[in-house]
Design a protein around this motif. Structure first.
Motif, mmCIF file in Angstrom:
data_model
loop_
_atom_site.group_PDB
_atom_site.id
_atom_site.type_symbol
_atom_site.label_atom_id
_atom_site.label_comp_id
_atom_site.label_asym_id
_atom_site.label_seq_id
_atom_site.Cartn_x
_atom_site.Cartn_y
_atom_site.Cartn_z
ATOM 1 N N HIS A 7 0.839 -1.195 0.000
ATOM 2 C CA HIS A 7 0.000 0.000 0.000
ATOM 3 C C HIS A 7 0.873 1.243 0.000
ATOM 4 O O HIS A 7 1.675 1.449 0.894
ATOM 5 N N CYS A 16 -10.771 2.888 0.011
ATOM 6 C CA CYS A 16 -9.697 1.964 -0.356
ATOM 7 C C CYS A 16 -10.075 0.504 -0.083
ATOM 8 O O CYS A 16 -10.245 0.103 1.060
ATOM 9 N N ASP A 68 -1.318 -1.359 -4.274
ATOM 10 C CA ASP A 68 -2.375 -0.365 -4.185
ATOM 11 C C ASP A 68 -1.740 1.019 -4.259
ATOM 12 O O ASP A 68 -1.052 1.442 -3.341
#
Length: 171
Positions: A7, A16, A68
């Motif tokens: 992330h 998210c 991500d």
């Protein structure tokens, strides 16, 4: 199933899917690029090889790694990793609230669900949908595509994808 997400903290934490997957204990969230599992299947939209049934052994042994980050920063972020098993997903349509209907603009959740489904881990894929109000829509929108890709080799998936894209262009 080992699921990891690197992330980059470039998104709205309230929207998210990666962070929510972490909160639901579906995936381990990693924030240090040096701790990224090197042998896991890394979902990378810039990879040349598609995820397929051929990846089952790697998935079982090392897991799946999603990154991500912002789509605008993606190419830079992917270059930071040294993962050796990088895979792209075939053509799929996003069903998330931000990019609904857009080709290939999947959330981390959608990408991992698609990977599991294509590698013929359908039950595991579907179990990740719990906790996301819109997530079943991803399967509904892509059911035909996912079924065509499921259990196929990388070469077969590319052929199927090209047939689908050619048919779509010719309409």
């Amino acid at each position: 199933m080992k699921l990891f997400i690197y992330h980059e903290k470039q998104c709205d934490p309230k929207r998210c899917t990666a962070l929510k997957m972490g909160k639901l204990n579906y995936a381990s969230i990693i924030t240090n690029v040096k701790k990224v599992p090197r042998n896991a299947i890394l979902l990378n939209p810039y990879s040349e090889k598609t995820v397929s049934i051929e990846d089952r052994d790697i998935i079982e042994k090392y897991g799946i790694l999603g990154l991500d980050c912002s789509w605008k920063q993606a190419e830079v972020v992917f270059k930071k990793t040294n993962a050796k098993n990088q895979r792209v997903l075939p053509f799929l349509i996003a069903a998330n609230p931000v990019n609904y209907g857009k080709p290939c603009k999947l959330t981390t959740l959608e990408a991992i669900v698609a990977t599991l489904y294509i590698a013929n881990y359908k039950n595991e894929a579907l179990s990740l949908l719990d906790g996301f109000k819109w997530a079943n829509t991803f399967i509904e929108v892509n059911k035909e595509l996912l079924e065509k890709y499921c259990g196929k080799t990388s070469e077969e998936i590319i052929r199927i994808q090209n047939e689908i894209l050619n048919t779509t262009r010719n309409r």
